[in-house]
Design an enzyme around this catalytic site. Structure first.
Site, PDB file in Angstrom:
ATOM      1  N   ASP A  67       3.825  -8.239   0.102  1.00 32.86           N
ATOM      2  CA  ASP A  67       4.444  -7.430  -1.208  1.00 32.86           C
ATOM      3  C   ASP A  67       5.366  -6.336  -0.711  1.00 32.86           C
ATOM      4  O   ASP A  67       5.294  -5.885   0.470  1.00 32.86           O
ATOM      5  CB  ASP A  67       3.185  -6.989  -1.964  1.00 32.86           C
ATOM      6  CG  ASP A  67       2.045  -6.437  -1.359  1.00 32.86           C
ATOM      7  OD1 ASP A  67       2.087  -6.225   0.052  1.00 32.86           O
ATOM      8  OD2 ASP A  67       1.080  -6.648  -1.831  1.00 32.86           O
ATOM      9  N   GLU A 125      -2.245  -8.407  -9.878  1.00 27.75           N
ATOM     10  CA  GLU A 125      -3.384  -7.761 -10.644  1.00 27.75           C
ATOM     11  C   GLU A 125      -4.050  -8.639 -11.352  1.00 27.75           C
ATOM     12  O   GLU A 125      -3.707  -9.848 -11.789  1.00 27.75           O
ATOM     13  CB  GLU A 125      -2.714  -6.813 -11.400  1.00 27.75           C
ATOM     14  CG  GLU A 125      -1.922  -5.585 -10.521  1.00 27.75           C
ATOM     15  CD  GLU A 125      -2.998  -4.749  -9.986  1.00 27.75           C
ATOM     16  OE1 GLU A 125      -4.052  -4.941  -9.637  1.00 27.75           O
ATOM     17  OE2 GLU A 125      -2.651  -3.384  -9.656  1.00 27.75           O
ATOM     18  N   HIS A 175      -7.368  -7.628  -6.815  1.00 25.41           N
ATOM     19  CA  HIS A 175      -6.007  -8.059  -6.639  1.00 25.41           C
ATOM     20  C   HIS A 175      -5.836  -8.526  -5.035  1.00 25.41           C
ATOM     21  O   HIS A 175      -6.668  -7.910  -4.175  1.00 25.41           O
ATOM     22  CB  HIS A 175      -5.119  -7.008  -6.794  1.00 25.41           C
ATOM     23  CG  HIS A 175      -4.856  -6.087  -6.203  1.00 25.41           C
ATOM     24  ND1 HIS A 175      -4.798  -4.602  -6.498  1.00 25.41           N
ATOM     25  CD2 HIS A 175      -4.735  -5.864  -4.723  1.00 25.41           C
ATOM     26  CE1 HIS A 175      -4.741  -3.778  -5.721  1.00 25.41           C
ATOM     27  NE2 HIS A 175      -4.447  -4.332  -4.372  1.00 25.41           N
ATOM     28  N   ASP A 203     -10.064  -3.722  -7.715  1.00 29.59           N
ATOM     29  CA  ASP A 203      -9.928  -4.620  -9.101  1.00 29.59           C
ATOM     30  C   ASP A 203      -9.603  -6.265  -8.879  1.00 29.59           C
ATOM     31  O   ASP A 203      -9.635  -6.951  -9.822  1.00 29.59           O
ATOM     32  CB  ASP A 203      -8.676  -4.176  -9.903  1.00 29.59           C
ATOM     33  CG  ASP A 203      -7.392  -4.525  -9.297  1.00 29.59           C
ATOM     34  OD1 ASP A 203      -7.269  -4.996  -8.337  1.00 29.59           O
ATOM     35  OD2 ASP A 203      -6.366  -4.123 -10.108  1.00 29.59           O
TER      36      ASP A 203
HETATM   37  C1  F6R Z   1      -1.060  -4.631   0.344  1.00 24.93           C
HETATM   38  C2  F6R Z   1      -1.766  -5.602  -0.267  1.00 24.93           C
HETATM   39  C3  F6R Z   1      -3.047  -5.059  -1.053  1.00 24.93           C
HETATM   40  C4  F6R Z   1      -3.981  -4.386  -0.346  1.00 24.93           C
HETATM   41  C5  F6R Z   1      -5.047  -3.913  -1.281  1.00 24.93           C
HETATM   42  C6  F6R Z   1      -6.259  -3.218  -0.366  1.00 24.93           C
HETATM   43  O1  F6R Z   1       0.070  -5.531   1.126  1.00 24.93           O
HETATM   44  O2  F6R Z   1      -1.640  -6.785  -0.490  1.00 24.93           O
HETATM   45  O3  F6R Z   1      -3.726  -6.433  -1.738  1.00 24.93           O
HETATM   46  O4  F6R Z   1      -4.538  -5.283   0.646  1.00 24.93           O
HETATM   47  O5  F6R Z   1      -4.433  -2.995  -2.071  1.00 24.93           O
HETATM   48  O6  F6R Z   1      -5.715  -2.060   0.034  1.00 24.93           O
HETATM   49  P1  F6R Z   1      -6.622  -1.079   1.078  1.00 24.93           P
HETATM   50  O7  F6R Z   1      -6.736  -2.085   2.228  1.00 24.93           O
HETATM   51  O8  F6R Z   1      -5.671  -0.080   1.333  1.00 24.93           O
HETATM   52  O9  F6R Z   1      -7.869  -0.905   0.468  1.00 24.93           O
END
Ligand code: F6R
Length: 260
Positions: free
Chosen positions: A67, A143, A138, A136
């Protein structure tokens, strides 16, 4: 879905790096799917160490980020193009030309998303996709409410995710509202998916994704439909699982030939 509960990030990083290393030894031109955020950082540190120490070779690897934020200026330190280079790809010998990130600055966003899907397909598809999970539920930036069949597209971040990510930006106001993300259908196409979750703040999302219904309210639950999904957890992230003892028992008695 295989759930593996380990004592901490070090053991998780080592096991995830073992899977990447085994893949690269079998297929030196493998296609890796890369997550950003803080969770996978110990894996990247471990892979960089194996490259440094033992010559683990990434020279033919192709990589696709999950992303990217929309609207950050080129070179912004928190753009995922910069983050993935800083934290991983510049620390091993992946050619920068082989590192792909969705183009969050594109004038034509739908065309950029289609081009990203085409690039993944032309590379032969993702062999190993690393994932984190949001509080959440994702994955990527899919989302709650995301179509379980979605492809790469623009999404609007939920405020909880913007708040969670404000720590990288210094202030909530600086966190973009929009992102480009591989879709859940795109992620499901990867041949092997390894999701990592650490810390008590992920416990509810982990329970929902592994033991709840497959439902868009927890996007990561779609991994229950994946034929080869591995979930690596520390004790805190695993603390709400109903079947934790069964997962431990299964891993302890896993046939040695099976690998991850
Ligand atoms: C980022 C991504 C997100 C993160 C998620 C958890 O490329 O795909 O899904 O993996 O927001 O983020 P952290 O690891 O910072 O808790």
């Amino acid at each position: 879905m295989e759930v593996v509960i380990l004592p901490g990030s070090k053991q998780i990083a080592s096991l995830a790096a073992d899977a990447v290393e085994a893949l690269l030894r079998r297929k030196p031109d493998a296609v890796l799917g890369l997550a950003t955020g803080s969770t996978p950082l110990p894996v990247y540190v471990e892979l960089a160490a194996r490259h440094e120490r033992a010559g683990l070779d990434f020279s033919r690897v192709r990589a696709f980020a999950l992303d990217e934020y929309v609207g950050l200026p080129a070179g912004h330190p928190e753009s995922y193009r910069e983050v993935i280079a800083r934290e991983f790809t510049a620390r091993v010998n992946i050619s920068p030309a082989n590192v792909h990130v969705p183009d969050g600055a594109a004038a034509d966003i739908p065309a950029a998303c289609r081009a990203y899907e085409d690039a993944i397909r032309d590379a032969g598809g993702v062999d190993l996709q690393l994932l984190g999970v949001g509080t959440d539920g994702h994955i990527g930036f899919n989302e709650p409410g995301s179509s379980l069949a979605s492809r790469t597209r623009i999404k609007t971040l939920i405020e909880q995710t913007r708040r969670d990510n404000a720590r990288f930006f210094g202030s909530l106001a600086d966190v973009p509202h929009h992102v480009l993300t591989q879709g859940l259908g795109t992620i499901l196409d990867a041949r092997h998916v390894i999701l990592i979750a650490t810390g008590a703040q992920k416990a509810q999302a982990v329970r929902d994704l592994a033991e709840g219904p497959v439902a868009a309210i927890c996007a990561a639950s779609v991994l229950q439909l994946h034929p080869h999904a591995t979930i690596l957890l520390d004790e805190a992230a695993a603390s709400s699982l109903r079947l934790a003892d069964y997962y431990r028992h299964s891993y302890d008695h896993k046939p040695a030939w099976q690998g991850l």
